[in-house]
Enzyme design. Structure first.
Site, PDB file in Angstrom:
ATOM      1  N   GLY A   1       0.824  -1.191   0.000  1.00 58.69           N
ATOM      2  CA  GLY A   1       0.000   0.000   0.000  1.00 58.69           C
ATOM      3  C   GLY A   1       0.858   1.240   0.000  1.00 58.69           C
TER       4      GLY A   1
ATOM      5  N   GLY B   1      -0.050   8.766   2.343  1.00 64.13           N
ATOM      6  CA  GLY B   1       0.639   9.985   2.713  1.00 64.13           C
ATOM      7  C   GLY B   1       1.823   9.702   3.613  1.00 64.13           C
TER       8      GLY B   1
ATOM      9  N   GLY C   1       3.822   7.088   3.462  1.00 63.47           N
ATOM     10  CA  GLY C   1       4.950   6.411   2.799  1.00 63.47           C
ATOM     11  C   GLY C   1       4.471   5.167   2.100  1.00 63.47           C
ATOM     12  N   THR C   2       5.331   4.205   1.973  1.00 60.44           N
ATOM     13  CA  THR C   2       4.991   2.989   1.236  1.00 60.44           C
ATOM     14  C   THR C   2       5.188   1.775   2.152  1.00 60.44           C
ATOM     15  OG1 THR C   2       5.905   4.065  -0.696  1.00 60.44           O
ATOM     16  CG2 THR C   2       5.421   1.723  -0.910  1.00 60.44           C
TER      17      THR C   2
ATOM     18  N   ASP D   1      -4.993   8.931  14.296  1.00 62.90           N
ATOM     19  CA  ASP D   1      -5.397   8.701  12.908  1.00 62.90           C
ATOM     20  C   ASP D   1      -6.229   7.430  12.814  1.00 62.90           C
ATOM     21  OD1 ASP D   1      -5.635   9.378  10.298  1.00 62.90           O
ATOM     22  OD2 ASP D   1      -3.643   8.663   9.687  1.00 62.90           O
TER      23      ASP D   1
END
Ligand SMILES: *[C@@H]1O[C@H](CO)[C@@H](O)[C@H](O)[C@H]1NC(C)=O
Ligand SMILES: *[C@@H]1O[C@H](CO)[C@@H](O)[C@H](O)[C@H]1NC(C)=O
Ligand SMILES: *[C@@H]1O[C@H](CO)[C@@H](O)[C@H](O)[C@H]1NC(C)=O
Ligand SMILES: *[C@@H]1O[C@H](CO)[C@@H](O)[C@H](O)[C@H]1NC(C)=O
Length: 736
Positions: A421, A424, A426-427, A539
């Site tokens: 995935g 915002g 990162g990866t 979050d």
């Protein structure tokens, strides 16, 4: 310079040689402490002239009354030379002058007799010889002259017929003797009573003689009148056994560095030094190495001579070639060699330099890489983390610090195919550790250096969060420019995916949704209260709720999480979060409390109930925000209109109403009005275990929502202010 130096060295060597005793080579032939010579004759062991100086049977005597002293065998034959397998003695000569042909008492008889000694008359070296011009010579063994074995006859009429050097019957005759004799008698006769002899000499002579030391000459016919002895060779051997037998005997005579040979003319044996050795093989310490190089003028080498035991080697100085032997090529100055050497030298030298240089370059590069990694490690707070980790928790709980290389290998060098995935933050890559364990590796976006300490705090704290509904952080890697976090791998995707999949068909049953809600609430409650310092996730959203194979919820992504020190309810931070989930109070004040998570969780609950996205363009105006949409619906008593159809079917009315109530409270505008996560979790857990009645089956009871709605009373005022606040939050958040 070189020739002068060489010349001086040569002078020195010559001078040194001149000072050496010349007879050094013959010293050491006798036993220690024994005389080794008689007159000028060397007497080597096993022979000896003093008592205890000879081997049994090899005694000799030295008569010093003679000048020079004379050496004798035990039978009084004089010895003139001793050699390694034979010796030379002086034997008598038989002579007959003017005596007639008869065998009476006047006939001269002589005998060579070595019986009783270890010697035999050498049949190979000696010849029975007669000289004369009217001569019959007979030899015999024992005492009976008729038992003669051999003889020869010599006549001559004219001196001119005599051939010097030949002994073939004219003035001289010769014959062999049998092998192994120790005694030989001689008798001389005349056939013609000396009447026909020419007047040179009337005498005949007969003797056994070493054939090599006698060459007949005409003059011998005169000279032998004054001669009393001739040299005779005696063979000698040790014992009477051949080598193979003797070698087994304790009496074996051959010393070290020597070999045994079977005596050719007897049954005994002898010893000789091995090649490269010299001196006396019969001495107890055997033969000695020959220093072939001792004398530079006679050594076999033209330049450099090296002596070895039993051997030597010749070599050539640098710059020359050849075998270095005087008998061979010697040493030749080579003009080609230096060129070859130079070319070879330059070649090898440059190869070496290139190797060194490339090694150095490689090492430097590697060193720079290591420094870079160390730098990143420090910059990313690696030292601090190491300290924290080593002071926190048990080994099993500790976060592992992975090396950059390990993770590179685990993610197949961050291959595109491994991406789980992107967002915002990162990866996230799927990684496979060497032990086949699957992990999720999050490559964050650049981290603010000033927040490194906080990042480390989070890693440390999160590494200690052990909750079945929180994604476990396994470790991190700090050697790269951005820190890499390693999480447990959760295989079944996010809750978002299952709720709002591409096909817009929800696959989650109410039962599972309720369980997910309860588990998520439990996890958040744990984070808020159960750990050392409360952690605010900041979050919470469906995209951060991962699902296991059996739909167990795992709260993830603590990238924005903050620790709240105990005793302080709130922290002012930079507002961070996701639109649609963002707590409007926090957005407006910047004050962070656990209640922000509660709000976000309320949005998640609303999502679970309605199947709607938190922000949707399909809804009008401020109802694009799911929280507002949900609250409006509840307050207008229209909850059941906005529920996902599947949920309406599967859930009991009580459950739905209860969950809606919880959701509503979570979405309260003011944080203090929201329940704690602990309360929420408890409520949801209770609802989950209570028996569930499908909505259709349960008797309709609209009193609760009605009363709920009526409890709100005239909502217009409150609602409008709420709407205003939410709108502000929503739109501002959108701009952020
Ligand atoms: C020994 O001395 C004699 C007389 O001086 C001489 O004739 C003979 O050759 C010498 N023998 C050796 C082996 O030197
Ligand atoms: C030594 O030689 C002398 C003279 O020929 C002789 O008289 C003497 O007996 C000899 N001595 C021995 C011990 O044979
Ligand atoms: C043999 O030698 C002697 C002297 O040694 C010489 O007078 C004579 O002529 C020689 N005879 C022959 C045939 O050469
Ligand atoms: C040989 O010669 C000697 C002296 O010349 C003489 O006395 C003798 O009888 C001779 N013998 C014979 C057998 O002729």
């Amino acid at each position: 310079m070189f020739p002068l130096w060489s010349f001086l060295l040569h002078l020195f060597l010559v001078a040194a040689m001149a000072m050496q005793p010349t007879e050094a080579a013959t010293v050491g032939g006798a036993l220690p402490g024994c005389p080794d010579r008689c007159g000028n004759i060397t007497v080597p062991y096993p022979f000896g002239i003093a008592s205890d100086c000879y081997r049994r049977g090899f005694r000799m005597t030295c008569n010093n009354s003679h000048s020079p002293p004379k050496l004798f065998l035990s039978n009084n034959m004089a010895v003139s030379e001793i050699r390694d397998a034979d010796l030379v003695v002086e034997a008598p000569i038989a002579r007959n002058c003017y005596k007639p042909f008869n065998l009476g008492p006047n006939v001269e008889q002589t005998s060579v007799d070595v019986t009783g000694t270890p010697y035999t008359l050498s049949y190979s070296r000696n010849k029975f010889t007669a000289l004369g011009c009217d001569t019959v010579a007979l030899n015999f063994q024992g005492s009976n002259i008729y038992d003669y074995s051999s003889g020869c006859v010599s006549f001559c009429n004219d001196p001119s017929t005599i051939n010097n050097g030949t002994c073939e019957g004219i003035g001289c005759c010769q014959t062999s003797i049998p092998r192994g004799l120790q005694q030989l008698g001689t008798v001389l006769q005349t056939l013609r009573n000396h009447t026909v002899t020419f007047n040179v000499s009337p005498c005949s002579y007969a003797f056994l003689v070493d054939q090599d030391s006698f060459a007949f000459q005409l003059t011998d016919l005169y000279n032998f009148a004054r001669k009393s002895t001739v040299p005779v060779v005696l063979d000698w051997a040790i014992g009477s056994q051949p080598c193979d037998v003797a070698a087994q005997s304790s009496n074996y005579a051959c010393g070290s560095n020597s070999y045994c040979f079977n005596a050719p003319n007897s049954h005994g044996y002898g010893c000789r030094c091995n090649n490269g050795y010299q001196e006396n093989p019969y001495l107890p310490n055997g033969c000695q190495d020959i220093d072939e190089c001792a004398d530079p003028s006679t050594n076999p080498c033209s330049h450099i001579c090296t002596n070895y035991p039993g051997d030597y080697a010749c070599s050539c100085p640098r710059g020359t070639t050849g075998n270095g032997k005087k008998s061979g090529t010697g040493c030749i100055h080579s003009r080609k060699l230096p060129l070859v050497q130079i070319v070879l030298g330059i070649g090898l030298g440059s190869a070496f330099l290139i190797a060194i240089a490339s090694w150095g370059y490689w090492a430097l590069k590697k060193r720079r890489m290591i420094l870079l990694r160390e730098n990143f490690f420090k910059q990313n707070g690696g030292l601090m983390l190491q300290q924290r980790i080593s002071s926190h928790g048990s080994a099993a709980e500790r976060a592992t610090i992975f090396s950059a290389k390990e993770l590179e290998r685990a993610t197949d060098n961050y291959s595109q195919s491994r991406i789980l995935g992107k967002g915002g933050y990162g990866t996230v890559y799927k990684g496979i550790l060497p032990d086949k364990k699957m992990v999720a590796i999050k490559k964050s976006k650049v981290v603010d250096e000033t927040q490194v300490e906080q990042f480390i705090n989070e890693v440390v704290v999160l590494s200690q969060v052990i909750h079945r509904n929180v994604v476990k952080i396994l470790g991190c890697c700090l050697e790269t420019q951005v820190p890499l976090l390693v999480y447990e791998y959760v295989p079944n995707g996010t809750l978002t995916h299952h709720l709002h999949g591409d096909d817009h068909v929800s696959t989650l049953s109410w039962e599972i949704r309720l369980r997910i809600a309860a588990e998520t609430a439990g996890a958040l409650a744990y984070l808020h209260s159960a750990t050392t310092w409360p952690i605010v996730h900041r979050d919470v959203k469906t995209a951060n709720i991962l699902l296991d194979d059996d739909y167990t919820a795992k709260v993830s992504d603590f990238g924005a999480s903050r620790l709240i020190p105990l005793g302080r309810g709130q922290v002012t931070t930079l507002v961070q979060g996701t639109m649609g989930y963002l707590d409007p109070e926090y957005f407006q004040t910047g004050l962070l409390t656990e209640k922000s998570d509660v709000y976000s969780f309320g949005v998640v609950l609303a999502e679970l109930l309605t199947g709607e996205k938190p922000l949707s363009q399909t809804r009008s105006n401020e109802e694009q925000n799911l929280a507002i949409y949900f609250l409006h619906a509840v307050r207008r008593n229209q909850l059941f209109n906005i529920l996902e159809p599947r949920i309406r079917k599967e859930a009991s009315r009580e459950q739905l109403e209860a969950v809606a109530r919880v959701t509503e409270r979570c979405l309260s505008l003011r944080g203090e009005e929201r329940p704690t996560m602990k309360e929420v979790a408890a409520d949801l857990e209770r609802l989950r275990v209570s028996p569930s009645h499908p909505w259709a089956a349960a008797p309709p009871d609209r009193s609760a929502p009605a009363s709920h709605a009526s409890a709100r009373g005239g909502i217009s005022e409150e609602e409008s202010s709420l709407r205003e606040d939410y709108s502000t939050a929503y739109y501002t958040a959108k701009i952020v």
